[in-house]
Design a protein around this motif. Structure first.
Motif, PDB file in Angstrom:
ATOM      1  N   TYR A   1       0.836  -1.207   0.000  1.00 22.35           N
ATOM      2  CA  TYR A   1       0.000   0.000   0.000  1.00 22.35           C
ATOM      3  C   TYR A   1       0.872   1.258   0.000  1.00 22.35           C
ATOM      4  O   TYR A   1       0.607   2.215  -0.729  1.00 22.35           O
ATOM      5  CB  TYR A   1      -0.911  -0.005   1.217  1.00 22.35           C
ATOM      6  N   LYS A   2       1.934   1.236   0.803  1.00 22.09           N
ATOM      7  CA  LYS A   2       2.811   2.408   0.890  1.00 22.09           C
ATOM      8  C   LYS A   2       3.524   2.674  -0.440  1.00 22.09           C
ATOM      9  O   LYS A   2       3.890   3.814  -0.735  1.00 22.09           O
ATOM     10  CB  LYS A   2       3.824   2.206   2.008  1.00 22.09           C
ATOM     11  N   ALA A   3       3.700   1.613  -1.239  1.00 23.06           N
ATOM     12  CA  ALA A   3       4.354   1.781  -2.546  1.00 23.06           C
ATOM     13  C   ALA A   3       3.374   2.249  -3.619  1.00 23.06           C
ATOM     14  O   ALA A   3       3.793   2.675  -4.696  1.00 23.06           O
ATOM     15  CB  ALA A   3       4.998   0.469  -2.975  1.00 23.06           C
ATOM     16  N   GLY A   4       2.050   2.162  -3.331  1.00 21.61           N
ATOM     17  CA  GLY A   4       1.051   2.622  -4.298  1.00 21.61           C
ATOM     18  C   GLY A   4       0.100   1.559  -4.792  1.00 21.61           C
ATOM     19  O   GLY A   4      -0.805   1.841  -5.592  1.00 21.61           O
ATOM     20  N   ILE A   5       0.261   0.318  -4.315  1.00 22.27           N
ATOM     21  CA  ILE A   5      -0.604  -0.778  -4.749  1.00 22.27           C
ATOM     22  C   ILE A   5      -1.896  -0.741  -3.945  1.00 22.27           C
ATOM     23  O   ILE A   5      -1.881  -0.512  -2.734  1.00 22.27           O
ATOM     24  CB  ILE A   5       0.123  -2.130  -4.582  1.00 22.27           C
ATOM     25  N   ARG A   6      -3.029  -0.982  -4.617  1.00 23.36           N
ATOM     26  CA  ARG A   6      -4.342  -0.859  -3.993  1.00 23.36           C
ATOM     27  C   ARG A   6      -5.176  -2.123  -4.187  1.00 23.36           C
ATOM     28  O   ARG A   6      -4.816  -3.020  -4.960  1.00 23.36           O
ATOM     29  CB  ARG A   6      -5.101   0.346  -4.583  1.00 23.36           C
ATOM     30  N   ASP A   7      -6.332  -2.161  -3.465  1.00 27.08           N
ATOM     31  CA  ASP A   7      -7.268  -3.274  -3.605  1.00 27.08           C
ATOM     32  C   ASP A   7      -7.649  -3.492  -5.070  1.00 27.08           C
ATOM     33  O   ASP A   7      -7.919  -2.530  -5.802  1.00 27.08           O
ATOM     34  CB  ASP A   7      -8.553  -2.987  -2.824  1.00 27.08           C
ATOM     35  N   GLY A   8      -7.681  -4.742  -5.499  1.00 33.45           N
ATOM     36  CA  GLY A   8      -8.081  -5.064  -6.857  1.00 33.45           C
ATOM     37  C   GLY A   8      -6.946  -5.075  -7.860  1.00 33.45           C
ATOM     38  O   GLY A   8      -7.144  -5.496  -9.009  1.00 33.45           O
ATOM     39  N   ASP A   9      -5.748  -4.619  -7.454  1.00 31.29           N
ATOM     40  CA  ASP A   9      -4.601  -4.671  -8.361  1.00 31.29           C
ATOM     41  C   ASP A   9      -4.136  -6.122  -8.516  1.00 31.29           C
ATOM     42  O   ASP A   9      -4.208  -6.914  -7.569  1.00 31.29           O
ATOM     43  CB  ASP A   9      -3.447  -3.825  -7.833  1.00 31.29           C
TER      44      ASP A   9
END
Length: 508
Positions: free
Chosen positions: A164-172
């Protein structure tokens, strides 16, 4: 004319073929079948079949009796278009780059490889069936890949997660880490646990975007399992990507499917007894191609498919059948719009869609570049020279957009090869379309399968031109090779029917 044809034919037949000539003729036909089997699946195998077939055909002229050469309706204009393309390449802003592209431009010889070397209508039929059957291979692959899924789709990504801190989100969907394909979350954990000062590079799929995120190593959370260490609630196999078949590119796959789908539909509607095993197989193929085309989520190819289908049905079925087909199309339209929203998060026509605004920008820039100098209008800038000069020309919003091509056959050909070349290209396709039209509307009785191939060729051309308004599908070698093959088969049918006495001279 007919007397002269018979005389030439009798002269050819009186000279007995040598064993070498027979072997070469058989080998050339084998290359045609290899081409048809490979075209929907592998560009390398297809081009190998083309090159080997062309070499064998040239060698064949060294043995008696030499192969007969038949004129096609597009000879002069097709050769002229290639000559103008060559002139543009030699006078290009980047001559070496443009001259290197002449190999792709020489693919037009595929038309002659088929038109001149198909020995009979029976072989035409078998080649068309081979092309359709071979395309089912990638349809089964697409269906299997979609059902099994691939990569790692994450859900419940916590804010404390290193992802999440790197920019990855739910559904990726996490596709790769450090260039290695992912199969489960443990592989992500293993990559982040490596003693390496450089962060892990994770390639993800988000709608149609595929960004790479840098995740620091050694940033795993405490926990006993990979889900806890990554800070995610659950994972599953990803099934969100756009279908690409074996090509690796969804637009290429969609354009090839559109051409072969039209060919299949043309044959199906021409089939006298549709309630037969042949009709059932064609219907299954049609459904498979349509499903795979929907999964490419490519709007222009969908529009091309709709146009080609409408053209084929208008030329071949009664009004009642048209109404039924229209009713059956409604669920497909809604399914397409639903898939489009789910997979790309856009509407069919959506000004908020980046790909739409991107096209509008490059069209404006490309047209301005075209009319900026008389030499651009006359001979163009040269194929692919834009890749070296886009900065000085201020293209692609001064580099803020991904650089590439003009996303339109009309603009791309005019800009790279000049307006005269564009006019010749339009004349070429007009003559091809007119030949198909006149043969289909001649009123002469012809075998149903041959009529189906011509009907599918005509519809496929209409679809190709439609999607080509917003795609540069003429510059896609995989697509144009299939188009050239179908064109060659159409000219072979026209030649064989002409020789059998079904002349078009009285047809308006």
């Amino acid at each position: 004319m007919a007397t002269n044809r018979v005389r030439r034919s009798s002269q050819y037949m009186t000279t007995e073929k040598s064993q070498v000539a027979k072997v070469l003729d058989g080998a050339i036909v084998a290359c045609l079948f290899l081409f048809a089997a490979a075209a929907p699946n592998s560009i390398a195998a297809t081009q190998s079949a083309w090159l080997i077939g062309m070499v064998l055909w040239l060698v064949r002229f060294a043995f008696q009796p030499r192969p007969r050469l038949y004129r096609t309706p597009v000879d002069y204009v097709l050769l002229s278009f290639f000559i103008l393309t060559g002139v543009s390449a030699f006078l290009s802003y980047e001559p070496m780059v443009s001259i290197g592209k002449l190999r792709a431009a020489s693919l037009f010889t595929i038309v002659y490889l088929f038109a001149e070397n198909v020995p009979s209508l029976r072989v035409v039929r078998l080649l068309a069936i081979t092309l359709i059957s071979a395309c089912m291979v990638n349809v089964f692959y697409t269906a299997g890949e979609r059902s099994l899924g691939r990569a790692v789709k994450v859900s419940g990504v916590s804010q404390n997660s290193p992802l999440y801190k790197a920019g990855i989100r739910d559904g990726d969907t996490l596709q790769e880490v450090d260039g290695q394909k992912l199969r489960d979350p443990q592989e992500v954990v293993n990559a982040l646990s490596k003693p390496d000062k450089h962060p892990a590079a994770i390639l993800i799929y988000r709608h149609e975007l595929q960004p790479v995120f840098k995740v620091p190593r050694g940033s795993l959370l405490p926990g006993s399992g990979p889900l806890e260490q990554l800070g995610i609630g659950s994972w599953s196999r990803g099934r969100d990507w756009r279908a690409t078949g074996f090509y690796g590119q969804f637009v290429t796959y969609a354009e090839v499917l559109q051409l072969i789908l039209a060919l299949t539909l043309g044959i199906l509607v021409s089939l006298p007894n549709k309630r037969s095993w042949a009709g059932a197989l064609l219907l299954v193929a049609l459904g498979g191609f349509a499903g795979a085309l929907l999964l490419t989520v490519t709007r222009a190819s969908w529009a091309g498919w709709a146009v080609s289908t409408a053209v084929i049905l208008l030329l071949s079925v009664r009004r009642r059948t048209l109404i039924i087909a229209g009713a059956l199309a409604i669920p497909l339209i809604f399914a397409g719009l639903l898939i489009l929203q789910q997979k790309r998060n856009v509407a069919f026509i959506d000004q908020a869609d980046n790909s739409t605004t991107w096209r509008e920008t490059v069209w404006h820039e490309g047209f301005n570049l075209l009319v900026s100098k008389p030499r651009h209008l006359l001979i163009g800038i040269g194929m692919d020279s834009i890749k070296a000069h886009w900065r000085e020309w201020g293209m692609f919003d001064h580099g803020r957009l991904p650089w590439g091509h003009m996303h339109s056959n009309l603009l791309q050909i005019a800009l790279e090869r000049g307006v005269p070349a564009l006019i010749l290209w339009l004349v070429l396709l007009f003559i091809y379309a007119r030949t198909l039209w006149r043969r289909l509307r001649s009123g002469a009785t012809m075998p149903w399968l041959e009529r189906g191939i011509l009907l599918g060729a005509f519809g496929g051309l209409a679809g190709f031109l439609t999607s080509g308004l917003v795609h540069y599908n003429w510059g896609d070698s995989e697509v144009v090779m299939v188009l050239y093959m179908i064109m060659g088969l159409a000219f072979a049918i026209d030649r064989e029917l002409e020789d059998s006495g079904m002349s078009l001279k009285s047809t308006p």
